[in-house]
Design a protein around this motif. Structure first.
Motif, PDB file in Angstrom:
ATOM      1  N   UNK A  65       0.747  -1.174  -0.001  1.00 29.64           N
ATOM      2  CA  UNK A  65       0.091  -0.083   0.024  1.00 29.64           C
ATOM      3  C   UNK A  65       0.883   1.291  -0.177  1.00 29.64           C
ATOM      4  N   UNK A  66       1.963   1.241   0.772  1.00 27.33           N
ATOM      5  CA  UNK A  66       2.866   2.223   0.625  1.00 27.33           C
ATOM      6  C   UNK A  66       3.637   2.844  -0.688  1.00 27.33           C
ATOM      7  N   UNK A  67       3.981   1.562  -1.146  1.00 28.34           N
ATOM      8  CA  UNK A  67       4.337   1.541  -2.609  1.00 28.34           C
ATOM      9  C   UNK A  67       3.500   2.087  -3.578  1.00 28.34           C
ATOM     10  N   UNK A  68       1.967   1.671  -3.286  1.00 29.01           N
ATOM     11  CA  UNK A  68       0.981   2.276  -4.378  1.00 29.01           C
ATOM     12  C   UNK A  68       0.705   3.757  -4.029  1.00 29.01           C
ATOM     13  N   UNK A  69       0.622   4.052  -2.826  1.00 30.25           N
ATOM     14  CA  UNK A  69       0.780   5.580  -2.723  1.00 30.25           C
ATOM     15  C   UNK A  69       1.657   6.630  -3.025  1.00 30.25           C
ATOM     16  N   UNK A  70       2.957   5.781  -2.952  1.00 25.75           N
ATOM     17  CA  UNK A  70       4.298   6.679  -3.543  1.00 25.75           C
ATOM     18  C   UNK A  70       4.103   6.826  -4.995  1.00 25.75           C
ATOM     19  N   UNK A  84       0.444  11.230   3.092  1.00 24.22           N
ATOM     20  CA  UNK A  84       0.038  10.782   1.647  1.00 24.22           C
ATOM     21  C   UNK A  84      -1.062   9.950   1.776  1.00 24.22           C
ATOM     22  N   UNK A  85      -1.182   8.844   2.690  1.00 22.23           N
ATOM     23  CA  UNK A  85      -2.184   8.027   2.559  1.00 22.23           C
ATOM     24  C   UNK A  85      -3.584   8.582   3.098  1.00 22.23           C
ATOM     25  N   UNK A  90      -7.004   6.891   1.852  1.00 22.92           N
ATOM     26  CA  UNK A  90      -6.731   5.444   1.826  1.00 22.92           C
ATOM     27  C   UNK A  90      -6.792   5.146   3.493  1.00 22.92           C
ATOM     28  N   UNK A  91      -7.284   3.943   3.817  1.00 21.25           N
ATOM     29  CA  UNK A  91      -7.361   3.447   5.398  1.00 21.25           C
ATOM     30  C   UNK A  91      -6.048   2.647   5.179  1.00 21.25           C
ATOM     31  N   UNK A 188     -10.339   7.911  13.695  1.00 23.25           N
ATOM     32  CA  UNK A 188      -9.380   7.107  14.544  1.00 23.25           C
ATOM     33  C   UNK A 188      -8.239   7.055  14.241  1.00 23.25           C
ATOM     34  N   UNK A 189      -7.833   6.796  13.241  1.00 26.88           N
ATOM     35  CA  UNK A 189      -6.449   6.438  12.717  1.00 26.88           C
ATOM     36  C   UNK A 189      -5.755   7.424  12.687  1.00 26.88           C
TER      37      UNK A 189
END
Length: 191
Positions: A65-70, A84-85, A90-91, A188-189
């Protein structure tokens, strides 16, 4: 279970490498849509089975998920990923898993899920007059004597369900439920 996670990790990594090569030719919205279709949907595949796994085993999917966001945001590896998330709305993986599990429980309680899943849930009814007696859709948590049993659908799902606020549990439709649940988990996150 590990082989499922490994194959999903390899599949998602393959698609992300290909997206990284053509990212310069795509604008932001088509790239985000394509990554959500090909990569994020793969992450969500059987994600409710991953509900109770330890953090170290969930780490590889979180890295995807981190790679996709980057790739979507075109940021460097050295930049912090949480903002970025949040900008992409994105959760994280654990919250995505909880979201899907709680949505499945909502469907079970409203009789729009398979009956074999509905049979795993039992609504809590107190034996005497308590303030919690008017709590609509509170679930009775089964007692498990083994650590493996605590990660089952009936245990972890009922614990998560009882932890969300009453206004979310009382939602009148699945769309209202999903919207308010995602907002709740997001706040919450990230806040």
């Amino acid at each position: 279970m590990r082989t499922v996670r490994d194959s999903e990790y390899k599949n998602c990594s393959y698609h992300l490498r290909n997206f990284g090569k053509v990212r310069g030719f795509l604008s932001d919205d088509p790239c985000k849509t394509a990554i959500q279709c090909l990569v994020m949907s793969r992450m969500d595949y059987c994600s409710t089975l991953l509900a109770g796994i330890p953090q170290n085993q969930r780490r590889r999917l979180q890295l995807i998920q981190y790679k996709a966001a980057r790739i979507v945001s075109q940021t460097a590896k050295t930049e912090h990923i949480t903002p970025i998330l949040a900008d992409l709305h994105w959760l994280p993986c654990q919250q995505r898993t909880n979201f899907r599990l709680l949505t499945l429980i909502y469907k079970c309680l409203h009789h729009s899920a398979p009956s074999y899943l509905e049979d795993l849930l039992s609504i809590y009814t107190p034996t005497r007059a308590l303030r919690s007696a008017d709590a609509k859709f509170a679930l009775q948590q089964p007692v498990s004597r083994k650590k493996v049993g605590e990660n089952s659908f009936s245990c972890i799902g009922q614990r998560l369900w009882n932890d969300i606020p009453m206004y979310i549990r009382d939602a009148q439709s699945i769309n209202v439920f999903r919207k308010s649940l995602k907002t709740y988990l997001f706040c919450k996150y990230y806040h």
